[in-house]
Write a protein that holds these residues in place. Structure first.
Motif, mmCIF file in Angstrom:
data_model
loop_
_atom_site.group_PDB
_atom_site.id
_atom_site.type_symbol
_atom_site.label_atom_id
_atom_site.label_comp_id
_atom_site.label_asym_id
_atom_site.label_seq_id
_atom_site.Cartn_x
_atom_site.Cartn_y
_atom_site.Cartn_z
ATOM 1 N N GLN A 31 30.235 16.337 35.307
ATOM 2 C CA GLN A 31 31.347 15.879 34.487
ATOM 3 C C GLN A 31 31.303 16.569 33.120
ATOM 4 N N ASP A 32 30.106 16.682 32.539
ATOM 5 C CA ASP A 32 29.962 17.318 31.228
ATOM 6 C C ASP A 32 30.183 18.813 31.304
ATOM 7 N N THR A 33 29.483 19.453 32.241
ATOM 8 C CA THR A 33 29.539 20.912 32.295
ATOM 9 C C THR A 33 30.948 21.407 32.544
ATOM 10 N N TYR A 34 31.647 20.740 33.432
ATOM 11 C CA TYR A 34 32.956 21.262 33.822
ATOM 12 C C TYR A 34 34.095 20.506 33.162
ATOM 13 N N ASN A 35 33.784 19.769 32.091
ATOM 14 C CA ASN A 35 34.825 19.069 31.319
ATOM 15 C C ASN A 35 35.762 18.258 32.208
ATOM 16 N N LEU A 36 35.224 17.486 33.101
ATOM 17 C CA LEU A 36 36.085 16.741 34.023
ATOM 18 C C LEU A 36 36.323 15.365 33.442
ATOM 19 N N ASP A 37 37.573 14.929 33.414
ATOM 20 C CA ASP A 37 37.737 13.576 32.902
ATOM 21 C C ASP A 37 37.435 12.586 34.025
ATOM 22 N N THR A 38 37.069 11.399 33.578
ATOM 23 C CA THR A 38 36.554 10.389 34.498
ATOM 24 C C THR A 38 37.543 10.081 35.618
ATOM 25 N N ASP A 39 38.827 10.033 35.237
ATOM 26 C CA ASP A 39 39.835 9.698 36.235
ATOM 27 C C ASP A 39 39.934 10.784 37.317
ATOM 28 N N THR A 40 39.892 12.051 36.873
ATOM 29 C CA THR A 40 39.957 13.172 37.833
ATOM 30 C C THR A 40 38.796 13.079 38.822
ATOM 31 N N LEU A 41 37.618 12.810 38.280
ATOM 32 C CA LEU A 41 36.428 12.741 39.120
ATOM 33 C C LEU A 41 36.528 11.550 40.079
ATOM 34 N N SER A 42 37.001 10.427 39.547
ATOM 35 C CA SER A 42 37.094 9.227 40.363
ATOM 36 C C SER A 42 38.130 9.369 41.479
#
Ligand code: OGA
Ligand code: FE2
Length: 535
Positions: free
Chosen positions: A142-153
């Protein structure tokens, strides 16, 4: 040989090719595919159990229906019914034997097969440590690839074949793991996501009160008292008797009142805070460079320099094995010079190397300088194994190829290292060579320092997994069947600090590489040293 490698790794504080009792599944896809198969077998066994249980119930049902009819007739006219001698006999038989048989059937345990399968397989199941490791890998990505929580979820990742999403309960679990790591930044993100999904109406066993309890604490820990207060108020609306929340509420109000008071009298502390914040931002610039390069951002090469990168057919300096069939070579970078060889290892060779390595893959460990004990480290998450040229003609052929194309003697090199990075697997910025203040590095091997690195990419990676050089801004992307090569040392023998590099975390997919570290001994005439230090 193994001993020597362990020792040189010890001296370096690098990875140690030790195998641990537990396999650390999350670090490598190789081992996780075994789990998928185990799960498949268990489902088959579970279905067999359901079938057996259903057929048992079916038999019981039939008996009940038969008896239902019979007793209905019998009770209507008991005397008439028993006047028939067969009925009298059958009543005796039913009560004396058949009900007993039915009792045994009801008591019969159909779960034996499934339970014994479970018991056997459970030994190979991941444990809490694996679950935590997999969660931490997600947070790292999540940190490395700047992913927001919603996108990941919602599972909206680039290049995924099998979309998958997180439930509110999964998000809560991730938040809790971040919390136990005192990582309040991610605790907040994931508790907020869990709450959001519940607010949107997701049906879940996750409890808003629990989530708010963690969330408000994480927010408080990060210094946002106003938000922590608002969250605690929300918690108290749901559960007015919540003891901790009531206590916190009073405490937050007390602190806020005190802060107001302090603000009136001085602004010094504010300035101090700003200063530390500036420091925080400047802190770990390499980390930020590393992450940018992993995302494929911020290449620093000018068009002028880029124009001087070429591709060519290369015959290994008129090596007889390559004169008639030269190989394709591309310049990846100029300083340090990094070249990539194309179609340099075949799919069959890759399969052989992977198969040889698989049973030996073990989590790379490092030497904890404080306790002196072997431990795993977040900065090197992968599994690796070493292959000797003696054990397979394929490995030996690969070693010869490296010797022919680099012009360097491979007899003084380390064995071929095979590494597999699962999702989240990475190797943070490091040097492959031993520095001046590590004079004992590779001493046991007796072949000098690591003069050069040859790195085969044995898979494509759907997303992430680049090899990056943060000092110079280079990102090298994995391409199956290719290899990259660079010198770690100047011809003088001095280490080239611009070769500092890292393996970015794998975002989607699975990364296989193998590498050969070539050493100084044997290269005296192949790559003569110079008098100038940094050339
Ligand atoms: C290493 C290394 C890079 C990569 O194993 O030393 O730097 O991309 N690997 O796997
Ligand atoms: Fe390396």
């Amino acid at each position: 040989m193994a001993f020597r490698k362990v020792w040189c790794a010890l001296a370096l504080g690098f990875l140690l090719p030790f195998s641990c009792a537990h396999t650390d599944f999350f670090t490598s896809i190789g081992h996780m595919t075994d789990l998928i198969n185990t799960e498949k077998d268990l489902v088959v066994s579970l279905k067999d159990y359901i079938k057996a249980e259903e057929s048992k119930l079916e038999q019981i049902k039939k008996w009940a229906e038969k008896l239902d009819q019979l007793t209905a007739t019998a009770t209507k006219d008991p005397e008439g019914f028993l006047g028939h001698p067969v009925n009298a006999f059958k009543l005796m038989k039913r009560l004396n034997t058949e009900w007993g048989e039915l009792e045994s059937l009801v008591l019969k345990d159909m779960s034996d097969g499934f339970i014994s399968n479970m018991t056997i397989q459970r030994q190979f199941f991941p444990n809490d440590e694996d679950q935590t490791g997999a969660a931490k890998a997600l947070l790292r990505l999540q940190d490395t690839y700047n992913l927001d929580t919603d996108t990941l979820s919602r599972g909206n990742l680039p290049g995924v074949k099998h979309k998958s999403f997180l439930t509110a309960e999964d998000c809560f679990e991730l938040g809790k793991i971040a919390y136990t790591e005192a990582d309040y930044y991610h605790t907040e993100l994931w508790m907020e996501q869990a709450l959001k999904q519940l607010d949107e109406g997701e049906v879940s066993s996750a409890d808003k009160v629990y989530i708010l309890d963690y969330l408000s604490y994480a927010v408080y820990q990060q210094g946002d008292l106003a938000k922590a207060t608002a969250l605690t108020r929300r918690l108290l609306e749901l559960d007015p008797e919540h003891q901790r929340a009531n206590g916190n509420m009073k405490y937050f109000e007390y602190i806020m009142a005190k802060e107001k008071e302090a603000n009136k009298s001085s602004t010094d502390s504010e300035e101090q805070e700003k200063e530390t914040e500036v420091k925080k931002k400047d802190y770990l610039p390499e980390r930020r460079k590393y992450e940018m390069l992993c995302r494929g951002e911020g290449l620093k090469m000018t068009p002028r320099r880029q124009k001087r990168l070429f591709c060519r057919y290369y015959d290994g300096n008129r090596n007889p094995r390559y004169i008639l069939g030269p190989v394709k070579q591309e310049d990846e970078w100029d300083k340090p010079r990094i070249v990539r060889f194309l179609d340099i290892i075949s799919d069959e060779e890759i399969e052989t190397v992977k198969e040889l390595a698989k049973p030996r893959l073990s989590r790379a460990t490092v030497h904890d300088p404080e306790t002196g004990k072997l431990t795993t480290a977040h900065y090197r998450v992968s599994k690796s194994a070493w292959l000797s040229g003696y054990e397979s003609p394929v490995v030996s052929r690969i070693n010869t190829r490296i010797q022919d194309l680099t012009g360097l003697d491979v007899s003084t090199a380390e064995e071929l290292q095979v590494a597999n990075y699962g999702v989240g697997g990475q190797y943070e910025p490091h040097f492959d060579f031993g520095r001046k203040d590590e004079p004992d590095a590779f001493k046991e091997l007796g072949t000098g320092n690591r003069i050069a690195t040859w790195l085969f990419y044995m898979s494509d990676v759907s997303a992430g997994g680049a090899t990056v050089f943060p000092e110079v801004g280079a990102s090298v992307w994995p391409r199956k069947g290719t290899a990259v090569f660079w010198y770690n040392l100047f011809p003088s023998g001095e280490g080239d600090y611009s070769t500092r590099h890292a393996a970015c975390p794998v975002l989607v997919g699975n990364k296989w590489v193998s590498n050969k570290w070539l050493h100084e001994r044997g290269q005296e005439f192949r790559r003569p040293c110079t008098l100038s230090e940094l050339e």
